[in-house]
Design a protein around this motif. Structure first.
Motif, PDB file in Angstrom:
ATOM      1  N   GLU A 184      17.911  12.575  -0.345  1.00 39.03           N
ATOM      2  CA  GLU A 184      17.962  11.357  -0.021  1.00 39.03           C
ATOM      3  C   GLU A 184      19.186  10.929  -0.060  1.00 39.03           C
ATOM      4  OE1 GLU A 184      14.860   9.298  -2.732  1.00 39.03           O
ATOM      5  OE2 GLU A 184      13.624  10.995  -2.467  1.00 39.03           O
TER       6      GLU A 184
ATOM      7  N   PHE B 245      15.042   3.124   2.439  1.00 33.91           N
ATOM      8  CA  PHE B 245      15.144   4.398   1.742  1.00 33.91           C
ATOM      9  C   PHE B 245      15.593   5.105   2.759  1.00 33.91           C
ATOM     10  CE2 PHE B 245      13.612   8.515   1.689  1.00 33.91           C
ATOM     11  CZ  PHE B 245      12.917   8.902   0.210  1.00 33.91           C
TER      12      PHE B 245
ATOM     13  N   VAL C 106      21.410  11.075   9.676  1.00 35.44           N
ATOM     14  CA  VAL C 106      20.812  10.322   8.640  1.00 35.44           C
ATOM     15  C   VAL C 106      19.955   9.050   9.131  1.00 35.44           C
ATOM     16  CG1 VAL C 106      22.934   9.351   9.184  1.00 35.44           C
ATOM     17  CG2 VAL C 106      22.067   8.781   6.604  1.00 35.44           C
ATOM     18  N   THR C 107      19.376   8.428   8.650  1.00 37.49           N
ATOM     19  CA  THR C 107      18.563   6.897   8.880  1.00 37.49           C
ATOM     20  C   THR C 107      18.435   5.770   7.278  1.00 37.49           C
ATOM     21  OG1 THR C 107      17.585   6.702  10.221  1.00 37.49           O
ATOM     22  CG2 THR C 107      16.447   7.497   8.638  1.00 37.49           C
ATOM     23  N   ALA C 108      18.500   4.738   7.984  1.00 37.30           N
ATOM     24  CA  ALA C 108      18.495   3.848   6.998  1.00 37.30           C
ATOM     25  C   ALA C 108      16.378   3.543   7.361  1.00 37.30           C
ATOM     26  CB  ALA C 108      19.419   2.924   6.698  1.00 37.30           C
ATOM     27  N   ASP C 109      15.468   4.061   6.392  1.00 37.46           N
ATOM     28  CA  ASP C 109      14.039   4.110   6.832  1.00 37.46           C
ATOM     29  C   ASP C 109      14.036   3.003   5.746  1.00 37.46           C
ATOM     30  OD1 ASP C 109      11.439   4.360   6.864  1.00 37.46           O
ATOM     31  OD2 ASP C 109      11.364   6.502   6.828  1.00 37.46           O
ATOM     32  N   ARG C 110      13.092   1.961   6.912  1.00 36.51           N
ATOM     33  CA  ARG C 110      12.139   1.029   6.378  1.00 36.51           C
ATOM     34  C   ARG C 110      10.871   0.676   6.410  1.00 36.51           C
ATOM     35  NH1 ARG C 110      17.267  -2.369   6.332  1.00 36.51           N
ATOM     36  NH2 ARG C 110      18.933  -1.356   7.755  1.00 36.51           N
ATOM     37  N   LEU C 111      10.340   1.690   6.456  1.00 35.23           N
ATOM     38  CA  LEU C 111       9.229   1.300   6.603  1.00 35.23           C
ATOM     39  C   LEU C 111       8.590   2.264   5.530  1.00 35.23           C
ATOM     40  CD1 LEU C 111       6.591   1.001   7.919  1.00 35.23           C
ATOM     41  CD2 LEU C 111       6.733   3.566   9.071  1.00 35.23           C
ATOM     42  N   ASN C 112       9.179   3.199   4.793  1.00 38.08           N
ATOM     43  CA  ASN C 112       8.911   3.992   3.775  1.00 38.08           C
ATOM     44  C   ASN C 112       9.385   3.464   2.469  1.00 38.08           C
ATOM     45  OD1 ASN C 112       8.264   6.774   2.948  1.00 38.08           O
ATOM     46  ND2 ASN C 112      10.197   7.282   1.668  1.00 38.08           N
TER      47      ASN C 112
ATOM     48  N   VAL D  36       0.686  -0.901   0.237  1.00 37.24           N
ATOM     49  CA  VAL D  36       0.283  -0.502  -0.135  1.00 37.24           C
ATOM     50  C   VAL D  36       0.701   1.690  -0.239  1.00 37.24           C
ATOM     51  CG1 VAL D  36      -0.065   0.069   2.625  1.00 37.24           C
ATOM     52  CG2 VAL D  36      -2.227   0.805   1.177  1.00 37.24           C
ATOM     53  N   ARG D  37       2.347   1.195   0.866  1.00 33.43           N
ATOM     54  CA  ARG D  37       2.830   1.970   0.466  1.00 33.43           C
ATOM     55  C   ARG D  37       3.606   2.966  -0.406  1.00 33.43           C
ATOM     56  NH1 ARG D  37       3.238   4.926   5.149  1.00 33.43           N
ATOM     57  NH2 ARG D  37       3.007   3.553   6.933  1.00 33.43           N
TER      58      ARG D  37
ATOM     59  N   PHE E  83      17.998   8.755   4.098  1.00 32.58           N
ATOM     60  CA  PHE E  83      17.924  10.111   3.721  1.00 32.58           C
ATOM     61  C   PHE E  83      18.126  10.603   4.801  1.00 32.58           C
ATOM     62  CE2 PHE E  83      14.029  11.570   6.205  1.00 32.58           C
ATOM     63  CZ  PHE E  83      13.602  10.594   6.533  1.00 32.58           C
ATOM     64  N   GLY E  84      18.391  11.798   4.670  1.00 31.20           N
ATOM     65  CA  GLY E  84      19.345  12.691   6.578  1.00 31.20           C
ATOM     66  C   GLY E  84      19.314  14.168   5.907  1.00 31.20           C
TER      67      GLY E  84
ATOM     68  N   LEU F 195       1.121   5.638  -3.247  1.00 32.75           N
ATOM     69  CA  LEU F 195       1.514   7.045  -3.472  1.00 32.75           C
ATOM     70  C   LEU F 195       1.469   8.066  -3.939  1.00 32.75           C
ATOM     71  CD1 LEU F 195       4.854   8.220  -1.310  1.00 32.75           C
ATOM     72  CD2 LEU F 195       4.327   6.590  -3.379  1.00 32.75           C
TER      73      LEU F 195
END
Lengths: 399, 480
Positions: free
Chosen positions: B433, B417, B404-410, B337-338, B419-420, B341
């Motif tokens: 990104e 993902f 910075v982070t490694a976004d695993r939800l986005n 579902v993500r 970004f920071g 968008l």
């Protein structure tokens, strides 16, 4: 010369639904449930409410645009009803608007409602929306945990703290909220969880694991405010009054100007400083009996302890691990379980926090009552650390 | 027979070169292993450069062209250009923040198009940039899916420079070895034995011989060759039929990163120049629906050539065939579902801000502070009223990571993902990104550099926008 809002507004009734996955309730049900509790608490008639504000953050995907959903749900006839929105600080905005209306003398009694129906969106977390605007051409579409997770690395770099030590302190934050929520019948996540489980949970946004993230919930909360004189006329001898409501919004400094190091939330510091001054709080660690802060993620609560001057710079991880913010600690934080476990229906959260402080001030918190409570703080944070809206409110009894 | 204009000096030069290979290199053997059950894929060797999800023919061409001088004309060459109606050359002008008065053109039609454009630029006048990029779709299991590679290459043509055109020859010949069409965007290939015999004997060898004759040189005098082979392993027969005994850099390139389509011969020419000495003769030949061959004499060190050769020793090898299928669009995963968008870009917004975005142009306010994006009232804390900004391009500025982070939800088509917040050394600060983090990730304080990438892809409407992402300042070494 502005004199501030201290003791000009009394909170005479509050209500809050349980937060959670309300598959069988729509936003109308949630608003009505919160309101029924609040108006019974206040002991007034609905017709005495002269103005209302509805706080709802994600208008286009759950409750709907404008304040009409509130006016319809409560059948508020012939009075001004407005919708306010300031991301996750929306609930505090609704309370601020209603309080200012009373303090200004524009109305005698006002209503603030916060509501969010997230579980109709089909998402496990908050949905992403883009609208083809200029920022979409360059801003990363980061998630909420992704945005807040960045506090951790920057905090570790600034204070030279080992990342595994920081992670353990963050785990204690979540452990505490689960412990507290287990005592709260209205909380979303009521199961106690041990630290090792928290540490081993799947990663969501490095270093935030599943248990470092708050619940995504449906819920509503509301407050009825009036003047202290009217409150006394209603038979409330020393009502709960608003001591301060301060708000501070980013103007791009964190995102675009090369000074901020990413390890704290500048707006929280600004809003807290002004709120302490407005309320006359000289020593927050001494004067505040309870705090409800915006623990959307464990790292947020950790840095907020320093931003609110409840910990010294670089000491929050150690104060947390020492239990200072536990329910039985010197400075209890999130006695109700916080966003983490009470849940986070975005537009309702600010009022939910105020509800817990109000409940504690009145000594109604049952198993989780923190003795005699004189002064409580609500910290409600919208946006992301690099682009935020921080609201800090202080409530206390009128002496 | 190929045309053979008679001239031994033209006074026109390739003055600089640039190349770009994506970070990731698929171990072809891993693909062969994954396909073993099917009998497809053969026993492939070497590696194939694989573009990230956020790279396309345009971004690859832009990265290749970034280091070249400012031209009077820009030609974009590709058989896999993302837009059919929307000029990539024009986007390239904006991405490089060139003067919009430059002449622009897009060429396509066969993988020879970049070499043909180079030939025409050499026969024309003015300083001309030819930038080629290729990210060709192919079906899983096809030989092209493994033999192709993604990449970009560019050449700068001028009246002076490091490689003078001595002579050329061209041959138009509709040999259908592979084709792609609107109905079938992925390459369709015909029998290799037919292609090899016909392409070499009737197209490539005669054209090379004619080019050498036009240049007035003996084929045996050629020191380095950059000849685009129709298939791997053709060079020995081409060499036998033409008398060119030099090593063919283009063959080695295909083994190291794959057949780069329109960018291949230009990329190989750049690498060939790196290994050549002053006075050496270099043969360049493009193939596809015919052949263009050119003979150059090196008059000095070719700017960009050494860096081009160095790119082949930098990268990250991977053997995850499923990831390869996903990155190349050979399978469509359901990202949940993500991924739904809405990514619609508005033309009005692009008209107002698009050039600053693709060019990564911020501004210097009246007090000298640099910010991105520009605004009416500067972000500088003491700014009280609107100020005039002077454009400042951030694309070539050095920067470090603040958070910075490694976004695993986005949602991203290639998790996580990253970004920071990025702090540029000139004072600008941008939430960005990150890309190309394979094998090392990102940490606070890391040095990063901006790369042009796809920002958003609107699959529903077939549109995309571009912006710059932060990549590690250096690439890890890769064993050859």
């Amino acid at each position: 010369m502005a004199t501030g809002i201290k003791d000009k507004v009394a909170v005479i009734g509050m209500g809050c639904t349980s937060f959670g996955e309300h598959w069988n309730k729509g936003p109308e049900d949630l608003m009505v449930d919160a309101f029924v509790e609040a108006i019974a608490d206040a002991g007034i008639e609905k017709s005495q409410i002269e103005a209302a504000w509805m706080g709802n953050a994600l208008d286009d995907i759950n409750v709907g645009n404008s304040a009409l959903p509130l006016a319809h749900a409560l059948r508020l006839r012939g009075i001004p009803v407005s919708r306010v929105e300031n991301m996750c600080a929306t609930g505090s905005e609704a309370l601020r608007a209603a309080s200012y209306a009373v303090a200004a003398g524009a109305v005698d009694i006002a209503l603030a409602v916060g509501v969010e129906k997230l579980k109709d969106t089909g998402y496990g977390g908050l949905p992403l929306r883009t609208k083809g605007l200029a920022n979409d051409l360059w801003m990363p579409y980061g998630s909420a945990p992704g945005s807040f997770a960045q506090l951790a690395g920057a905090y570790a770099a600034r204070h030279g703290i080992d990342k595994s030590d920081l992670k353990r302190a963050m785990a204690h934050v979540s452990w505490k909220s689960h412990q507290n929520a287990a005592l709260n019948p209205k909380a979303h996540l009521r199961k106690a969880v041990d630290v090792e489980t928290i540490l081993k949970a799947p990663m969501i946004a490095d270093p935030l694991g599943l248990f470092d993230c708050c619940g995504v919930s449906d819920g509503a909360a509301c407050a009825i405010v009036t003047t202290p004189d009217i409150a006394k006329g209603l038979g409330i001898a020393n009502p709960v009054t608003v001591k301060a409501i301060q708000l501070c919004a980013s103007h791009g400094w964190e995102l675009q100007y090369g000074e901020w190091d990413g390890s704290y939330v500048a707006n929280t510091r600004q809003a807290a400083k002004r709120a302490y001054a407005e309320a006359g709080v000289e020593a927050p660690r001494r004067d505040l009996s309870v705090t409800e802060v915006h623990d959307c993620f464990s790292i947020t609560e950790l840095v907020t302890m320093e931003d609110l001057n409840l910990s010294d710079e670089g000491r929050a991880p150690f104060d947390i691990l020492d239990g200072r913010f536990d329910r039985a600690g010197a400075q209890p934080c999130q006695i109700d379980g916080g966003l983490k476990c009470f849940g986070h229906p975005v537009g309702a959260s600010g009022l939910r926090m105020a509800y817990e402080v109000y409940t504690q001030l009145l000594g109604r918190a049952g198993d989780r009552q923190r003795g005699t409570v004189d002064l409580g703080l609500v910290h409600n944070l919208g946006g992301a650390p690099f682009n935020s809206i921080a609201a800090v409110s202080i409530l206390g009894r009128l002496h | 027979m190929p045309t053979t204009p008679s001239q031994s000096r033209t006074g026109r030069f390739v003055a600089a070169v640039g190349v770009y290979a994506p970070l990731l290199r698929l171990e072809r053997a891993a693909a062969g292993k994954a396909l073993k059950f099917s009998g497809l894929g053969g026993r492939p060797s070497g590696r194939r450069a694989v573009a990230g999800w956020d790279e396309d023919a345009l971004t690859l061409a832009v990265e290749a062209a970034r280091g070249l001088p400012r031209p009077q004309a820009v030609i974009f060459a590709s058989t896999s250009a993302p837009f059919i109606e929307r000029s990539q050359a024009t986007l390239l002008v904006d991405a490089l923040a060139l003067d919009p008065a430059v002449r622009t053109g897009d060429v396509a039609g066969s993988r020879r198009c970049a070499v043909s454009a180079l030939r025409d630029a050499l026969l024309g006048n003015g300083d001309t940039l030819i930038a080629a990029g290729e990210k060709r779709p192919a079906t899983a299991g096809s030989s092209q899916h493994l033999s192709d590679g993604d990449g970009g290459a560019a050449a700068f043509v001028s009246d002076r420079g490091a490689a003078e055109l001595l002579g050329y020859a061209s041959l138009s010949h509709d040999l259908v070895d592979i084709y792609a069409s609107r109905e079938r965007p992925q390459s369709y290939a015909y029998e290799e034995r037919f292609v090899r015999d016909t392409a070499i004997g009737k197209v490539i060898a005669p054209t090379i011989r004619a080019a050498c004759a036009a240049a007035g040189v003996a084929p045996s005098e050629i020191a380095r060759a950059a000849v685009h082979e129709p298939l791997a392993g053709c060079w020995r027969e081409i060499s036998r039929l033409t008398g060119v005994t030099a090593p063919n850099v283009a063959a080695d390139l295909a083994q190291a990163v794959g057949d780069l389509g329109a960018a291949h011969a230009l990329f190989a020419f750049a690498v060939a120049c790196a290994g050549a000495r002053e006075g050496d003769l270099v043969l360049l030949a493009g193939f596809g629906s015919g052949c263009d061959a050119m003979v150059f004499r090196l008059t000095g060190e070719m700017p960009g050539a050494r860096e081009a050769a160095a790119q082949l020793s930098k990268g990250v090898a991977f053997d995850d065939y499923m990831r390869f299928l996903s990155l190349t669009g050979a399978v469509q995963l359901d990202w949940g579902v993500r991924s739904e968008l809405e990514q619609k870009a508005q033309a009005t917004v692009l008209e107002r801000y698009g050039r600053d975005m693709i060019g990564f142009v911020g501004g210097r306010d009246a007090e000298g502070n640099i910010q991105f994006p520009k605004s009416r009232v500067p972000v500088r804390p003491d700014a009280a009223a609107p100020e005039q900004f002077e454009d400042v391009r951030l694309a070539d500025c050095t920067a470090r990571i603040v958070s910075v982070t490694a976004d695993r939800l986005n949602f991203t088509p290639d998790p996580p993902f990253w970004f920071g917040l990025v702090q540029f050394d000139n004072g600008a600060r941008v939430m960005m990104e990150f890309t190309d983090g394979d094998g090392r990730g990102f940490s606070v304080g890391d040095a990063v550099r901006p790369l042009l990438r796809i920002k958003s892809r609107d699959a529903r409407r077939g549109f995309r926008t571009y912006f710059w992402k932060a990549a590690p300042a250096d690439r890890p070494s890769i064993e050859r």
